[in-house]
Scaffold this motif. Structure first.
Motif, PDB file in Angstrom:
ATOM      1  N   PHE A  35       0.837  -1.199   0.000  1.00  0.00           N
ATOM      2  CA  PHE A  35       0.000   0.000   0.000  1.00  0.00           C
ATOM      3  C   PHE A  35       0.875   1.253   0.000  1.00  0.00           C
ATOM      4  N   ALA A  36       1.978   1.196   0.763  1.00  0.00           N
ATOM      5  CA  ALA A  36       2.894   2.341   0.802  1.00  0.00           C
ATOM      6  C   ALA A  36       3.507   2.592  -0.570  1.00  0.00           C
ATOM      7  N   ALA A  37       3.829   1.508  -1.297  1.00  0.00           N
ATOM      8  CA  ALA A  37       4.393   1.656  -2.639  1.00  0.00           C
ATOM      9  C   ALA A  37       3.390   2.313  -3.580  1.00  0.00           C
ATOM     10  N   VAL A  38       2.120   1.918  -3.480  1.00  0.00           N
ATOM     11  CA  VAL A  38       1.082   2.548  -4.302  1.00  0.00           C
ATOM     12  C   VAL A  38       0.958   4.026  -3.956  1.00  0.00           C
ATOM     13  N   PHE A  39       0.979   4.331  -2.659  1.00  0.00           N
ATOM     14  CA  PHE A  39       0.885   5.722  -2.208  1.00  0.00           C
ATOM     15  C   PHE A  39       2.062   6.540  -2.740  1.00  0.00           C
ATOM     16  N   ILE A  40       3.259   5.962  -2.691  1.00  0.00           N
ATOM     17  CA  ILE A  40       4.453   6.646  -3.190  1.00  0.00           C
ATOM     18  C   ILE A  40       4.343   6.885  -4.692  1.00  0.00           C
ATOM     19  N   LEU A  41       3.831   5.884  -5.422  1.00  0.00           N
ATOM     20  CA  LEU A  41       3.672   6.038  -6.867  1.00  0.00           C
ATOM     21  C   LEU A  41       2.717   7.182  -7.190  1.00  0.00           C
ATOM     22  N   VAL A  42       1.616   7.263  -6.456  1.00  0.00           N
ATOM     23  CA  VAL A  42       0.658   8.351  -6.665  1.00  0.00           C
ATOM     24  C   VAL A  42       1.311   9.699  -6.376  1.00  0.00           C
ATOM     25  N   LEU A  43       2.071   9.767  -5.281  1.00  0.00           N
ATOM     26  CA  LEU A  43       2.762  11.016  -4.954  1.00  0.00           C
ATOM     27  C   LEU A  43       3.755  11.416  -6.043  1.00  0.00           C
ATOM     28  N   LEU A  44       4.439  10.443  -6.609  1.00  0.00           N
ATOM     29  CA  LEU A  44       5.385  10.732  -7.688  1.00  0.00           C
ATOM     30  C   LEU A  44       4.672  11.294  -8.911  1.00  0.00           C
ATOM     31  N   PHE A  45       3.521  10.700  -9.236  1.00  0.00           N
ATOM     32  CA  PHE A  45       2.744  11.208 -10.369  1.00  0.00           C
ATOM     33  C   PHE A  45       2.289  12.649 -10.120  1.00  0.00           C
ATOM     34  N   ILE A  46       1.780  12.893  -8.904  1.00  0.00           N
ATOM     35  CA  ILE A  46       1.301  14.244  -8.580  1.00  0.00           C
ATOM     36  C   ILE A  46       2.459  15.237  -8.575  1.00  0.00           C
ATOM     37  N   GLY A  47       3.576  14.832  -7.954  1.00  0.00           N
ATOM     38  CA  GLY A  47       4.736  15.716  -7.913  1.00  0.00           C
ATOM     39  C   GLY A  47       5.288  16.001  -9.301  1.00  0.00           C
ATOM     40  N   GLY A  48       5.354  14.965 -10.147  1.00  0.00           N
ATOM     41  CA  GLY A  48       5.830  15.168 -11.504  1.00  0.00           C
ATOM     42  C   GLY A  48       4.920  16.075 -12.296  1.00  0.00           C
ATOM     43  N   GLU A  49       3.628  15.933 -12.100  1.00  0.00           N
ATOM     44  CA  GLU A  49       2.672  16.774 -12.818  1.00  0.00           C
ATOM     45  C   GLU A  49       2.792  18.230 -12.390  1.00  0.00           C
ATOM     46  N   ILE A  50       2.974  18.443 -11.085  1.00  0.00           N
ATOM     47  CA  ILE A  50       3.094  19.819 -10.584  1.00  0.00           C
ATOM     48  C   ILE A  50       4.409  20.446 -11.024  1.00  0.00           C
ATOM     49  N   PHE A  51       5.495  19.717 -10.851  1.00  0.00           N
ATOM     50  CA  PHE A  51       6.815  20.271 -11.155  1.00  0.00           C
ATOM     51  C   PHE A  51       6.991  20.526 -12.647  1.00  0.00           C
ATOM     52  N   LEU A  52       6.425  19.632 -13.463  1.00  0.00           N
ATOM     53  CA  LEU A  52       6.567  19.771 -14.918  1.00  0.00           C
ATOM     54  C   LEU A  52       5.391  20.509 -15.547  1.00  0.00           C
ATOM     55  N   ARG A  53       4.555  21.110 -14.710  1.00  0.00           N
ATOM     56  CA  ARG A  53       3.474  22.006 -15.149  1.00  0.00           C
ATOM     57  C   ARG A  53       2.510  21.331 -16.124  1.00  0.00           C
ATOM     58  N   VAL A  60       7.394   2.436  -9.770  1.00  0.00           N
ATOM     59  CA  VAL A  60       7.987   3.497  -8.943  1.00  0.00           C
ATOM     60  C   VAL A  60       9.395   3.802  -9.415  1.00  0.00           C
ATOM     61  N   TYR A  61      10.161   2.744  -9.622  1.00  0.00           N
ATOM     62  CA  TYR A  61      11.547   2.906 -10.070  1.00  0.00           C
ATOM     63  C   TYR A  61      11.592   3.608 -11.430  1.00  0.00           C
ATOM     64  N   GLY A  62      10.748   3.172 -12.358  1.00  0.00           N
ATOM     65  CA  GLY A  62      10.713   3.778 -13.679  1.00  0.00           C
ATOM     66  C   GLY A  62      10.248   5.223 -13.645  1.00  0.00           C
ATOM     67  N   THR A  63       9.292   5.519 -12.764  1.00  0.00           N
ATOM     68  CA  THR A  63       8.787   6.893 -12.654  1.00  0.00           C
ATOM     69  C   THR A  63       9.856   7.833 -12.127  1.00  0.00           C
ATOM     70  N   ILE A  64      10.622   7.360 -11.142  1.00  0.00           N
ATOM     71  CA  ILE A  64      11.718   8.181 -10.611  1.00  0.00           C
ATOM     72  C   ILE A  64      12.702   8.534 -11.721  1.00  0.00           C
ATOM     73  N   LYS A  65      13.093   7.546 -12.496  1.00  0.00           N
ATOM     74  CA  LYS A  65      14.040   7.796 -13.582  1.00  0.00           C
ATOM     75  C   LYS A  65      13.446   8.728 -14.633  1.00  0.00           C
ATOM     76  N   THR A  66      12.151   8.556 -14.928  1.00  0.00           N
ATOM     77  CA  THR A  66      11.506   9.407 -15.935  1.00  0.00           C
ATOM     78  C   THR A  66      11.466  10.858 -15.488  1.00  0.00           C
ATOM     79  N   ILE A  67      11.111  11.079 -14.222  1.00  0.00           N
ATOM     80  CA  ILE A  67      11.045  12.453 -13.707  1.00  0.00           C
ATOM     81  C   ILE A  67      12.421  13.108 -13.749  1.00  0.00           C
ATOM     82  N   ILE A  68      13.441  12.363 -13.346  1.00  0.00           N
ATOM     83  CA  ILE A  68      14.793  12.918 -13.344  1.00  0.00           C
ATOM     84  C   ILE A  68      15.250  13.220 -14.769  1.00  0.00           C
ATOM     85  N   ASN A  69      14.892  12.358 -15.714  1.00  0.00           N
ATOM     86  CA  ASN A  69      15.238  12.620 -17.113  1.00  0.00           C
ATOM     87  C   ASN A  69      14.523  13.854 -17.633  1.00  0.00           C
ATOM     88  N   PHE A  70      13.237  14.010 -17.242  1.00  0.00           N
ATOM     89  CA  PHE A  70      12.493  15.204 -17.643  1.00  0.00           C
ATOM     90  C   PHE A  70      13.163  16.464 -17.104  1.00  0.00           C
TER      91      PHE A  70
END
Length: 343
Positions: free
Chosen positions: A35-53, A299-309
């Protein structure tokens, strides 16, 4: 007396609340890290959306998470079986490189896909069997046995060829080049293979005797033996599955890169282990879910994608990914410890 009765009656609802929470945590404590991993994934999506406008959560970006990490997802599936037994498999990256080289070599020599692909899977399964036998019948620690498998796989990859081998077989290239559109979403045959692998693994782990034995071994191998379960067969089977998944990952990576290369997969075994642990599977074994491992890969792939962006340097990307992975592991272990303390 009436006042005392009212006080007791009024205190019951407040007493029931914590007891229900404690009951839920005690019954579902093993799912909390997932459940924590799912929560972290959602936070990553939200953070990526906000940071990348508003330029992150798009069908193509999310589709690429599966397309780019299909081979890692297959590796994580096999690793889940091994870690659930309380073991570890450090050989999967090297086995993936070896089987990719083997398949590319066979195809370059004109052999059909019907021969090359089974050879890749059997090559991975053979190394997994080797590791499993060392662990079960020779008493070698999984770390050392799989380390031997790592060197064996890498050495075999270099024996096949010291340089990369280009793949020109249409059937193999089709696995990655074909784009199947579902509305705005895109998926490739490699992604479908990865998802089917997850589905089969989930079925085996949760709906078969073999899967229940895997969990029992990780919980307590001695208790599993006393219950009459076939511990030896199941432990060896877990490593064979991991090796077979590494062989399949070799096929997916070869299709993805259009070539076999002997240095492919260096460090990928650590990526697979990290994804499995992030997904909620404990390194001590006995608790975890293959679907959680899929979340860990995302989660791992999202982290790498955000950093690449963000356009960060490659070195900084590795540092940030490592720090975040460590944070996730510590948080999840703390959740498990807290849930066990409530029992």
């Amino acid at each position: 007396m009436a006042a005392m009765t009212m006080t007791r009656a009024e205190s019951r609802p407040s007493d029931d609340g914590p007891s229900r929470v404690q009951t839920f945590l005690s019954r579902h404590g093993g799912m909390m890290p997932s459940f924590a991993a799912v929560f972290i994934l959602v936070l990553l999506f939200i953070g990526g959306e906000i940071f990348l406008r508003g330029d992150f959560i798009r069908p193509l970006t999310i589709s690429n998470l599966l397309i780019d990490n299909a081979y890692l997802l297959v590796l994580a599936v096999g690793m889940t079986f091994v870690i659930l037994t309380g073991g570890i498999d450090l050989s999967v990256g090297s086995v993936m490189a070896f089987t990719g080289m083997l398949g590319a070599k066979l195809l370059a020599e004109g052999l059909p896909v019907g021969v090359a692909v089974p050879a890749m899977l059997l090559g991975g399964a053979a190394i997994g069997l080797f590791i499993g036998v060392l662990v079960q019948y020779f008493g070698v620690q999984p770390f050392i046995a799989s380390l031997a498998g790592l060197f064996l796989g890498r050495g075999l990859a270099f024996i096949v060829s010291l340089s990369s081998i280009k793949v020109e077989n249409d059937a193999v290239l089709w696995l990655q080049s074909t784009r199947i559109k579902i509305g705005d979403w895109v998926i490739t045959p490699t992604g479908i293979i990865a998802l089917v692998t997850v589905a089969i693994a989930a079925f085996v782990l949760h709906l078969t005797r073999f899967g229940r034995t895997i969990y029992a071994i990780g919980g307590s191998e001695q208790s599993a033996r006393l219950m009459g379960l076939k511990v030896g067969r199941a432990k060896i089977g877990a490593y064979v599955i991991s090796g077979t998944c590494a062989g399949l990952a070799g096929l997916l990576l070869t299709a993805y890169s259009n070539a076999g290369y002997p240095r492919n997969g260096i460090g990928t075994e650590l990526d697979a282990i990290a994804a499995v642990v992030i997904g909620g599977t404990l390194l001590t074994g006995g608790r975890g879910f293959v679907l959680g491992s899929m979340i860990g890969v995302l989660v791992y792939g999202t982290i790498k994608t955000i950093i690449n962006f963000m356009g960060a340097e490659q070195a900084w990307m590795q540092i940030i990914v490592g720090a975040l992975l460590l944070l996730f592991i510590v948080v999840q272990r703390a959740i498990v410890a807290r849930s066990e303390g409530r029992r």
